[in-house]
Scaffold this motif. Structure first.
Motif, PDB file in Angstrom:
ATOM      1  N   CYS A  71      -7.954  -0.081  -0.120  1.00 44.19           N
ATOM      2  CA  CYS A  71      -7.316  -0.568  -1.355  1.00 44.19           C
ATOM      3  C   CYS A  71      -8.313  -0.573  -2.507  1.00 44.19           C
ATOM      4  O   CYS A  71      -8.002  -0.122  -3.611  1.00 44.19           O
ATOM      5  CB  CYS A  71      -6.776  -1.983  -1.157  1.00 44.19           C
ATOM      6  N   LYS A 130      -8.904   2.833  -3.812  1.00 41.68           N
ATOM      7  CA  LYS A 130      -7.761   3.318  -4.586  1.00 41.68           C
ATOM      8  C   LYS A 130      -7.724   2.676  -5.975  1.00 41.68           C
ATOM      9  O   LYS A 130      -7.383   3.335  -6.950  1.00 41.68           O
ATOM     10  CB  LYS A 130      -6.443   3.026  -3.851  1.00 41.68           C
ATOM     11  N   ASN A 140      -8.717  -1.641   5.818  1.00 40.88           N
ATOM     12  CA  ASN A 140      -7.614  -1.439   4.885  1.00 40.88           C
ATOM     13  C   ASN A 140      -7.919  -2.047   3.519  1.00 40.88           C
ATOM     14  O   ASN A 140      -7.515  -1.508   2.493  1.00 40.88           O
ATOM     15  CB  ASN A 140      -6.324  -2.003   5.464  1.00 40.88           C
ATOM     16  N   TYR A 192       0.837  -1.202   0.000  1.00 39.40           N
ATOM     17  CA  TYR A 192       0.000   0.000   0.000  1.00 39.40           C
ATOM     18  C   TYR A 192       0.875   1.256   0.000  1.00 39.40           C
ATOM     19  O   TYR A 192       0.630   2.195  -0.756  1.00 39.40           O
ATOM     20  CB  TYR A 192      -0.944   0.001   1.208  1.00 39.40           C
ATOM     21  N   ALA A 219      -1.608  -5.127  -2.422  1.00 42.28           N
ATOM     22  CA  ALA A 219      -1.974  -4.867  -1.029  1.00 42.28           C
ATOM     23  C   ALA A 219      -3.322  -5.508  -0.711  1.00 42.28           C
ATOM     24  O   ALA A 219      -3.480  -6.157   0.331  1.00 42.28           O
ATOM     25  CB  ALA A 219      -2.020  -3.363  -0.762  1.00 42.28           C
ATOM     26  N   GLU A 264       2.103   2.126  -3.223  1.00 38.25           N
ATOM     27  CA  GLU A 264       1.007   2.364  -4.163  1.00 38.25           C
ATOM     28  C   GLU A 264       0.716   1.172  -5.072  1.00 38.25           C
ATOM     29  O   GLU A 264       0.199   1.328  -6.173  1.00 38.25           O
ATOM     30  CB  GLU A 264       1.258   3.631  -4.978  1.00 38.25           C
ATOM     31  N   TYR A 285      -1.696  -1.143  -4.978  1.00 32.92           N
ATOM     32  CA  TYR A 285      -2.955  -1.391  -4.280  1.00 32.92           C
ATOM     33  C   TYR A 285      -3.547  -2.773  -4.550  1.00 32.92           C
ATOM     34  O   TYR A 285      -4.142  -3.371  -3.660  1.00 32.92           O
ATOM     35  CB  TYR A 285      -3.963  -0.295  -4.611  1.00 32.92           C
TER      36      TYR A 285
END
Length: 125
Positions: free
Chosen positions: A90, A93, A86, A24, A32, A27, A29
């Motif tokens: 993600c 994003k 979280n 994360y 992640a 970046e 995502y």
């Protein structure tokens, strides 16, 4: 990107969580999200394993065992909240309708774990 010679085998939900944090932060995502989902799965497996072990214990020290189990269960619910939250971050994003739909469902699950946790409500908003 990842050098297979330096990769280690991940065996715990905490390791997946740490891997997800790193992805994360960088970046990445999608990776992640995958790691957060694996962490959730491992955490749920661990919880189920402990629940089964707790049910099969004899009654000696049952009060002490129950208190320990309740404490561990509460801690794991908090970790589940964090992992779900979280995961939602993600998905947001990454973007797209499909990710948004699943993000809403995960945010609702997060709220159901603890209705008083503000971050879960923020993720749903």
């Amino acid at each position: 990107m990842n050098d297979p010679t330096t990769m280690t085998t991940i065996t715990t939900w905490q390791e997946y969580k740490n891997q997800a944090k790193d992805n994360y932060t960088n970046e990445n995502y999608t990776q992640a999200l995958i790691s957060y989902q694996k962490a959730l799965q491992k955490l749920q497996e661990e919880e189920e394993h402990q629940r089964q072990g707790n049910n099969s214990n004899d009654n000696s020290n049952s009060n002490s065992n129950n208190r320990h189990y309740q404490h561990e269960s509460t801690r794991k619910v908090m970790e589940q909240q964090i992992l779900l939250s979280n995961s939602v971050a993600c998905r947001l994003k990454i973007g797209g309708l499909e990710m948004a739909v699943v993000a809403v469902e995960e945010a609702k699950k997060c709220i159901n774990l603890n209705k008083k946790w503000p971050k879960a409500h923020i993720r749903l908003a």
